[in-house]
Scaffold this active site. Structure first.
Site, PDB file in Angstrom:
ATOM      1  N   ASP A 191     -28.305  40.600  43.510  1.00 20.80           N
ATOM      2  CA  ASP A 191     -27.559  41.564  44.330  1.00 20.80           C
ATOM      3  C   ASP A 191     -27.310  42.862  43.572  1.00 20.80           C
ATOM      4  OD1 ASP A 191     -27.461  39.771  46.388  1.00 20.80           O
ATOM      5  OD2 ASP A 191     -25.310  39.425  46.301  1.00 20.80           O
ATOM      6  N   PHE A 192     -26.735  42.742  42.388  1.00 21.30           N
ATOM      7  CA  PHE A 192     -26.360  43.926  41.620  1.00 21.30           C
ATOM      8  C   PHE A 192     -27.541  44.544  40.872  1.00 21.30           C
ATOM      9  CE2 PHE A 192     -21.743  42.338  41.315  1.00 21.30           C
ATOM     10  CZ  PHE A 192     -21.346  43.148  42.357  1.00 21.30           C
TER      11      PHE A 192
END
Length: 265
Positions: A170-171
């Site tokens: 995600d990051f």
């Protein structure tokens, strides 16, 4: 110029939900970009409702949405689409995180938006990219790092995989790579005057993080296993150890002189 002013004057439309796109536009906002978060009128970003909450607002939503403005707009309504297209003519960047094909069905895909703003940088963040056999599969961080191979080598020897405490895909594979792709596309636009469609696959984005693991595999032809990777349990000088008081000590003494000093002490 300070980092907070590096992107001053840049205007970004954020259509994303949850963490990947939110983190991407957060990075841009923190560097001075003017970010407008466009949410649907039926609940908005799902992250708003995740507990715990502070003053009726999710702390997780707040964590990745500072320095942004927000508005509600129904993109399934013709009037809403007209408003959005008019907005797009005034912005430099558009970031969306829907399943591939959704924006095209709404009539707001890259072709439609670039027709009204040829210079726009249009970034799409998805699990597996805009095309290919996995493009329509649903997923979350755990699925992307699982398919990429990271999950299978994370943990202790002979034990089940350990899910990382932070959402790596995600990051890192999503938000961070999207911000980098957007900045590269803006650099290209400054020289050519033309915008681009930036296609970010979160799974593809984390595969290169296995660079050192892959290099060893291709050389030795030995498949890596949990607890045996050099920097994840393989080296005794790069590991965690339980201490007498029940806590843990992280030891990162890769260099021989530091390992010798550690052992001596």
């Amino acid at each position: 110029m300070s980092q907070e002013q590096a992107l001053r004057g840049l205007k970004v439309l954020d259509l994303t939900r949850l963490l990947p796109g939110g983190y991407c536009t957060l990075l841009l906002a923190d560097m001075g970009a003017d970010v407008l978060k466009v949410e649907d009128p039926f609940g908005g970003d799902y992250m708003r409702w995740f507990p715990p909450k502070m003053n009726e607002e999710s702390i997780y939503f707040l964590a990745v949405n500072r320095n942004k403005k927000s508005m509600r707009l129904n993109l399934k309504d013709e009037r809403g689409k007209e408003i959005f297209k008019k907005l797009a003519t005034q912005y430099d960047v558009l970031v969306e995180g829907f399943r591939p094909g959704v924006m095209q069905k709404l009539g707001l895909g890259y072709e439609e938006i670039s027709a009204v703003n040829p210079g726009i940088v249009y970034c799409s963040i998805s699990g597996y990219g805009q095309d290919g056999p996995y493009s329509q599969r649903a997923g979350h961080d755990i699925n992307y790092i699982g398919i990429a191979g990271i999950l299978g080598i994370t943990g202790y020897k002979g034990q089940p995989p350990v899910v990382p405490a932070v959402p790596i895909a995600d990051f890192g594979g999503g938000g961070l790579l999207a911000a980098l792709g957007i900045l590269m596309a803006l650099y290209h636009r400054d020289r050519s005057g033309k915008g681009q469609h930036v296609d970010i696959s979160m799974m593809d984005g984390v595969v290169p993080w296995l660079a050192n693991i892959a290099a060893r595999y291709f050389y030795t032809e030995e498949a890596p296993a949990a607890g045996e990777v050099d920097l994840a349990g393989g080296f005794i000088c790069y590991r965690t150890y339980e201490t007498r008081d029940g806590r843990y000590l992280s030891v990162g003494a890769l260099e021989p002189k530091f390992w010798a000093n550690f052992c001596r002490l």
